[in-house]
Design an enzyme around this catalytic site. Structure first.
Site, PDB file in Angstrom:
ATOM      1  N   HIS A  18     -15.515   3.853   7.607  1.00 14.36           N
ATOM      2  CA  HIS A  18     -15.470   2.757   8.586  1.00 14.36           C
ATOM      3  C   HIS A  18     -14.038   2.624   9.115  1.00 14.36           C
ATOM      4  CE1 HIS A  18     -13.612   0.146   5.614  1.00 14.36           C
ATOM      5  NE2 HIS A  18     -14.620   0.339   4.775  1.00 14.36           N
ATOM      6  N   HIS A  21     -10.897   2.517   6.883  1.00 16.10           N
ATOM      7  CA  HIS A  21     -10.362   3.813   6.446  1.00 16.10           C
ATOM      8  C   HIS A  21      -9.570   4.463   7.579  1.00 16.10           C
ATOM      9  CE1 HIS A  21     -14.326   3.600   4.086  1.00 16.10           C
ATOM     10  NE2 HIS A  21     -13.363   3.287   3.241  1.00 16.10           N
ATOM     11  N   CYS A 126     -15.310  -3.013 -13.145  1.00 14.14           N
ATOM     12  CA  CYS A 126     -15.956  -3.170 -11.835  1.00 14.14           C
ATOM     13  C   CYS A 126     -16.192  -1.789 -11.247  1.00 14.14           C
ATOM     14  CB  CYS A 126     -15.091  -3.993 -10.873  1.00 14.14           C
ATOM     15  SG  CYS A 126     -15.758  -3.971  -9.188  1.00 14.14           S
ATOM     16  N   CYS A 129     -14.571  -1.258  -7.694  1.00 14.77           N
ATOM     17  CA  CYS A 129     -13.128  -0.934  -7.731  1.00 14.77           C
ATOM     18  C   CYS A 129     -12.888   0.303  -8.580  1.00 14.77           C
ATOM     19  CB  CYS A 129     -12.305  -2.018  -8.417  1.00 14.77           C
ATOM     20  SG  CYS A 129     -12.342  -3.629  -7.745  1.00 14.77           S
ATOM     21  N   CYS A 143     -15.741  -9.796 -10.398  1.00 15.85           N
ATOM     22  CA  CYS A 143     -14.621  -9.052  -9.833  1.00 15.85           C
ATOM     23  C   CYS A 143     -13.919  -9.914  -8.781  1.00 15.85           C
ATOM     24  CB  CYS A 143     -15.131  -7.767  -9.189  1.00 15.85           C
ATOM     25  SG  CYS A 143     -13.866  -6.993  -8.172  1.00 15.85           S
ATOM     26  N   HIS A 146     -14.562  -7.910  -5.305  1.00 12.19           N
ATOM     27  CA  HIS A 146     -15.921  -7.709  -4.795  1.00 12.19           C
ATOM     28  C   HIS A 146     -16.882  -8.847  -5.125  1.00 12.19           C
ATOM     29  CE1 HIS A 146     -14.200  -3.628  -4.847  1.00 12.19           C
ATOM     30  NE2 HIS A 146     -14.875  -3.517  -3.721  1.00 12.19           N
ATOM     31  N   LYS A 294     -12.061  -8.820   4.094  1.00  9.51           N
ATOM     32  CA  LYS A 294     -11.787  -7.386   4.177  1.00  9.51           C
ATOM     33  C   LYS A 294     -13.024  -6.665   4.690  1.00  9.51           C
ATOM     34  CE  LYS A 294     -10.525  -3.389   1.404  1.00  9.51           C
ATOM     35  NZ  LYS A 294     -11.390  -2.640   0.519  1.00  9.51           N
ATOM     36  N   LYS A 297     -17.566  -1.679   2.926  1.00  8.99           N
ATOM     37  CA  LYS A 297     -18.973  -1.283   2.819  1.00  8.99           C
ATOM     38  C   LYS A 297     -19.769  -2.415   2.181  1.00  8.99           C
ATOM     39  CE  LYS A 297     -17.124   3.232   2.071  1.00  8.99           C
ATOM     40  NZ  LYS A 297     -16.422   3.922   0.995  1.00  8.99           N
TER      41      LYS A 297
HETATM   42  N1  MSP Z   1     -10.611   6.462  -3.899  1.00 11.76           N
HETATM   43  C1  MSP Z   1      -9.642   5.423  -3.940  1.00 11.76           C
HETATM   44  C2  MSP Z   1      -8.254   5.932  -3.594  1.00 11.76           C
HETATM   45  C3  MSP Z   1      -7.761   7.030  -4.487  1.00 11.76           C
HETATM   46  S1  MSP Z   1      -6.174   7.607  -3.982  1.00 11.76           S
HETATM   47  C4  MSP Z   1      -5.660   8.573  -5.219  1.00 11.76           C
HETATM   48  C5  MSP Z   1     -10.025   4.324  -2.951  1.00 11.76           C
HETATM   49  N2  MSP Z   1     -10.856   4.660  -1.973  1.00 11.76           N
HETATM   50  S2  MSP Z   1     -11.422   3.664  -0.845  1.00 11.76           S
HETATM   51  O1  MSP Z   1     -12.272   4.471  -0.034  1.00 11.76           O
HETATM   52  O2  MSP Z   1     -12.001   2.516  -1.457  1.00 11.76           O
HETATM   53  O3  MSP Z   1     -10.169   3.136  -0.040  1.00 11.76           O
HETATM   54  C6  MSP Z   1      -9.251   4.035   0.510  1.00 11.76           C
HETATM   55  C7  MSP Z   1      -8.247   3.351   1.388  1.00 11.76           C
HETATM   56  O4  MSP Z   1      -8.897   2.710   2.477  1.00 11.76           O
HETATM   57  C8  MSP Z   1      -7.425   2.267   0.673  1.00 11.76           C
HETATM   58  O5  MSP Z   1      -6.051   2.449   0.929  1.00 11.76           O
HETATM   59  C9  MSP Z   1      -7.894   1.001   1.306  1.00 11.76           C
HETATM   60  O6  MSP Z   1      -6.899   0.023   1.400  1.00 11.76           O
HETATM   61  C10 MSP Z   1      -8.291   1.491   2.690  1.00 11.76           C
HETATM   62  N3  MSP Z   1      -9.195   0.528   3.283  1.00 11.76           N
HETATM   63  C11 MSP Z   1     -10.512   0.295   2.994  1.00 11.76           C
HETATM   64  N4  MSP Z   1     -10.915  -0.801   3.706  1.00 11.76           N
HETATM   65  C12 MSP Z   1      -9.888  -1.287   4.437  1.00 11.76           C
HETATM   66  C13 MSP Z   1      -9.736  -2.288   5.395  1.00 11.76           C
HETATM   67  N5  MSP Z   1     -10.703  -3.110   5.701  1.00 11.76           N
HETATM   68  N6  MSP Z   1      -8.547  -2.356   6.034  1.00 11.76           N
HETATM   69  C14 MSP Z   1      -7.521  -1.471   5.813  1.00 11.76           C
HETATM   70  N7  MSP Z   1      -7.630  -0.531   4.902  1.00 11.76           N
HETATM   71  C15 MSP Z   1      -8.731  -0.510   4.101  1.00 11.76           C
HETATM   72  O7  MSP Z   1      -9.524   3.216  -3.090  1.00 11.76           O
END
Ligand code: MSP
Length: 511
Positions: A18, A21, A126, A129, A143, A146, A294, A297
């Site tokens: 999304h 990311h 969790c 997380c 959590c 979440h 935030k 998903k």
């Molecule tokens: N798999 C772990 C990271 C491992 S790194 C060795 C993880 N994955 S994640 O898919 O949940 O998140 C990855 C990144 O996306 C994080 O830095 C997170 O902050 C970012 N984001 C996910 N949703 C976000 C927003 N709504 N806004 C900005 N960034 C966000 O954590």
């Protein structure tokens, strides 16, 4: 030649990508592009985090094997990055053999150095997380991120002696003041360290979807423990193609604020335990929020927002890749939270891209077509626009160098504003063809050339289009910044192409 190694976190493949990311990936991409423009030998790494319970659960729920599920979802991330013009040099998947090999080498070093021991883990967990909680750090058994009820866990696990690193970490922070930016996040990391470090359970026997522990075949590594090591996998740590000496430790991890503890406390301690210098810089960013929450998903699953509406591919189809990249880089300063909305994108699009940038290019090419026989004249060696251009170049350079895309774009748009104002005051549309008109148009074209150069890390596609419209060969991203950023490099022979509007205005319903 300077080396520049930048990474994004690797994304969980429990569901589709999304725009949250995309926020992180676009920022890292802009920084990689900036350093390529400087002429640095640049490596930009992104990828997918494919182990752990969350991913195994998603596969089970969808009735496919974890392998099939991760293949499918990892591909969706690559498709999203293609749609966003992400210029990664390497895409890592934690299920690749190269990653298994590096993880096992790294953790064997930690084990042999005496920082791993066996014990029983009992506590809260969790799955969203993939993180542990104590009663005190939880929200009454839920959590804090979440809101889900935490699961109770009890297992015999291997533990990492994180508690041994409080003092070495404090020292590392003191000796490396720029290790974590911004400063507020550095303080947050330090207060974690000062709050006391507990050893962490780093293996699992209850699931088999993970990297096997080399010295105990009943266990796989805990997902975070293998995931962090991806940054070393990509540079060959512990393998035949080891290039750690070249790319490490001067590297940059861009990470979201909720994974600060993993990157700013666990990861440097793990490196120290393996006998390796920690990474030199972690840049922390905030979240994109919708209605104060935030974007995630989980939020989509609750119906607060439709996952397809915030899918990068949907957004680039609707607004175009440059508009989305621009919005993500321009709207929020890195480190703070920012609001995400379709109205916000539309407003930025109509104001900054359509009115300011698009109109400037259209205006200048129209006048050159009608009054200069379609050939761009040369700029003057001195002009008020040169002063504005030099200020913009200096401001953008400084901002890009300190990892501040928002401010780099602000400086660049300052030059767009100055050029539009210059045209208003000189009014070339009222001038007769001749030297005076040619000078004004040459100056304006030179400013447009510099704008394309300064903005190319952020919006490379439209900058390449503008570059060729003003008759230049190649693309601004192929230039070497220090030479190309000098005033006066636009020459008199270029043929101007008018073309379609770069950013046709989006109609807003009450207009
Ligand atoms: N798999 C772990 C990271 C491992 S790194 C060795 C993880 N994955 S994640 O898919 O949940 O998140 C990855 C990144 O996306 C994080 O830095 C997170 O902050 C970012 N984001 C996910 N949703 C976000 C927003 N709504 N806004 C900005 N960034 C966000 O954590």
């Amino acid at each position: 030649m300077a080396h520049y190694y930048i990474t994004t976190p690797i994304y969980y493949v429990n569901d589709a990508p999304h725009v949250g990311h995309a926020y992180c990936t676009v920022n890292a991409d802009a920084m990689a592009r900036w350093h390529r423009l400087l002429g640095d030998d640049t490596k930009f790494l992104t990828g997918t985090d494919e182990h752990g319970q969350k991913v195994a659960d998603a596969a089970l729920k969808n009735g496919v094997s974890p392998r099939e599920w991760t293949d499918r979802t990892s591909r969706r991330f690559r498709e999203a990055w293609d749609a966003l013009d992400i210029s990664y040099d390497d895409f890592i998947r934690t299920t690749e053999p190269r990653h298994y090999e590096t993880v096992q080498k790294f953790l064997t070093a930690v084990y042999e150095n005496g920082y791993i021991y066996k014990d029983v883990y009992q506590g809260l967990y969790c799955v969203s997380c993939e993180d542990y909680y104590t009663r005190e750090s939880s929200d009454d058994g839920r959590c804090p991120i979440h809101g889900r009820v935490l699961s109770e866990m009890q297992e015999e696990n291997w533990f990492f002696r994180l508690s041994a690193f409080a003092e070495p970490l404090e020292r590392y922070y003191a000796e490396h003041p720029g290790f974590v930016t911004p400063e507020t996040k550095r303080n947050e990391a330090l207060s974690f360290i000062r709050g006391g470090l507990r050893d962490i359970s780093i293996t699992r026997t209850s699931i088999s979807w993970g990297v096997p522990v080399p010295w105990d075949d009943q266990h796989v590594f805990y997902v975070w423990y293998d995931a962090l090591i991806n940054y070393l996998t990509a540079i060959g740590y512990g393998r035949e193609d080891d290039r750690t000496g070249e790319w490490w430790p001067t590297s940059h991890h861009l990470v979201g604020k909720e994974i600060l503890r993993f990157h700013c406390v666990w990861w440097p301690a793990m490196c120290m335990a393996a006998g390796l210098e920690p990474v030199s810089h972690v840049q922390v960013h905030g979240w994109l929020l919708v209605g104060g929450q935030k974007l995630s998903k989980t939020m989509a699953a609750e119906g607060a927002v439709k996952l397809t509406d915030i899918a990068p591919v949907t957004l680039t189809d609707e607004f175009g890749v440059d508009a989305i990249r621009y919005y993500l880089l321009r709207e929020t300063s890195l480190g703070n939270d920012g609001d995400f909305s379709h109205e916000g994108i539309t407003a930025r699009y109509n104001t900054d891209l359509a009115n300011n940038l698009g109109n400037l290019v259209a205006r200048v090419s129209t006048i050159v077509a009608s009054k200069c026989a379609g050939r761009g004249p040369a700029p003057e060696p001195t002009s008020e626009l040169r002063v504005a251009a030099e200020a913009a170049v200096a401001g953008a350079r400084e901002a890009w160098n300190r990892f501040a895309p928002q401010h780099a774009l602000e400086a660049t748009w300052g030059l767009i504003g100055a050029t539009n104002a210059y045209l208003e005051s000189t009014a070339p549309w009222k001038m007769e063809p001749g030297d005076a008109l040619e000078a004004v148009m040459g100056n304006a074209l030179e400013a447009i050339r510099l704008v394309s150069l300064l903005a190319t890390p952020a919006i490379p596609r439209v900058c390449a289009t503008i570059w060729s419209r003003i008759g230049l060969d190649g693309a601004p991203g192929d230039e070497v910044f220090d030479t190309a950023a000098q005033w006066g490099r636009y020459r008199a022979v270029h043929e101007i192409h008018k073309g379609e509007p770069l950013f046709p205005r989006i109609k807003v319903s009450d207009e």
